[in-house]
Design an enzyme around this catalytic site. Structure first.
Site, mmCIF file in Angstrom:
data_model
loop_
_atom_site.group_PDB
_atom_site.id
_atom_site.type_symbol
_atom_site.label_atom_id
_atom_site.label_comp_id
_atom_site.label_asym_id
_atom_site.label_seq_id
_atom_site.Cartn_x
_atom_site.Cartn_y
_atom_site.Cartn_z
ATOM 1 N N GLY A 182 2.475 -8.499 6.846
ATOM 2 C CA GLY A 182 2.866 -7.599 7.926
ATOM 3 C C GLY A 182 2.808 -6.176 7.428
ATOM 4 O O GLY A 182 2.851 -5.921 6.223
ATOM 5 N N GLY A 183 2.678 -5.244 8.337
ATOM 6 C CA GLY A 183 2.611 -3.843 7.944
ATOM 7 C C GLY A 183 1.512 -3.631 6.922
ATOM 8 O O GLY A 183 0.368 -4.010 7.129
ATOM 9 N N ASP A 184 1.886 -3.055 5.798
ATOM 10 C CA ASP A 184 0.912 -2.793 4.734
ATOM 11 C C ASP A 184 1.187 -3.638 3.495
ATOM 12 O O ASP A 184 0.925 -3.224 2.374
ATOM 13 C CB ASP A 184 0.896 -1.304 4.395
ATOM 14 C CG ASP A 184 2.236 -0.798 3.881
ATOM 15 O OD1 ASP A 184 3.237 -1.539 3.977
ATOM 16 O OD2 ASP A 184 2.290 0.343 3.384
ATOM 17 N N GLU A 185 1.731 -4.831 3.699
ATOM 18 C CA GLU A 185 2.024 -5.747 2.593
ATOM 19 C C GLU A 185 1.069 -6.932 2.593
ATOM 20 O O GLU A 185 0.822 -7.542 3.638
ATOM 21 C CB GLU A 185 3.449 -6.291 2.696
ATOM 22 C CG GLU A 185 4.515 -5.326 2.290
ATOM 23 C CD GLU A 185 5.867 -6.024 2.233
ATOM 24 O OE1 GLU A 185 6.125 -6.907 3.085
ATOM 25 O OE2 GLU A 185 6.651 -5.692 1.345
ATOM 26 N N LEU B 74 0.840 -1.195 0.000
ATOM 27 C CA LEU B 74 0.000 0.000 0.000
ATOM 28 C C LEU B 74 0.875 1.245 0.000
ATOM 29 O O LEU B 74 1.790 1.374 0.804
ATOM 30 C CB LEU B 74 -0.915 0.010 1.222
ATOM 31 C CG LEU B 74 -1.861 -1.179 1.362
ATOM 32 C CD1 LEU B 74 -2.715 -1.026 2.618
ATOM 33 C CD2 LEU B 74 -2.729 -1.345 0.132
#
Length: 178
Positions: free
Chosen positions: A115-118, A76
């Site tokens: 994880g995160g925005d992946e 993202l």
């Protein structure tokens, strides 16, 4: 004496059997929950990196002569801005919304949060054209404006595609190349 002891043991067994059954059921439930948590993202409920690698491996194993599998890696863009401006709770809400959108568009293809925005999507028995079409559909759906805490929010997405066997035949290789 032996008969009394035998009767006492049978009575003890009958009394302890329900407790043993309950403990056994609880243990199975705990093991199922642990297994689920080991393979799923707690925020979105999507499968995680461990399950992604399993899904890619399964797709590779199922390939026949002339068939392809694809890994789409989605990152993202501008998500950090939303997180910084509105806070981590709002960012979490946006991630859950994006996850639901990805699942909606991907259909039966497994979607994972790394994880995160992946995020990632695995396609088995596909073509390069189908993978690109799905990537466009995913990107279009992600870029549709949403509302987080009453505030209109939109993000973009960068999507990389790796196609097996052209880009690799090993799980780590495909994920890295995507």
């Amino acid at each position: 004496v032996a008969g009394v002891l035998e009767l006492a043991l049978i009575l003890l067994f009958v009394l302890l059997l329900p407790a043993l059954v309950r403990a056994s059921r609880r243990l199975r439930e705990y093991l199922a929950e642990i297994s689920y948590q080991a393979r799923h993202d707690s925020l979105t409920g999507l499968s995680n990196r461990v399950a992604l690698h399993e899904n890619v491996g399964n797709a590779l194993d199922a390939l026949g002569e002339g068939e392809h599998a694809a890994v789409l890696l989605i990152d993202l863009d501008r998500f950090k801005e939303v997180n910084d401006a509105l806070g981590h709770d709002a960012g979490d809400e946006l991630l859950r919304d994006i996850a639901a959108r990805l699942v909606e568009v991907a259909g039966t293809a497994p979607v994972s949060r790394l994880g995160g925005d992946e995020f990632a999507v695995v396609l088995d028995r596909t073509t390069a054209r189908e993978a690109v079409e799905l990537a466009h559909a995913l990107r279009t759906r992600i870029e549709e404006p949403g509302v987080v805490r009453g505030i209109p929010v939109s993000v973009d997405a960068s999507i990389g595609i790796a196609l097996a066997p052209d880009d690799g035949v090993e799980v780590h290789q495909l994920v890295r190349r995507a």
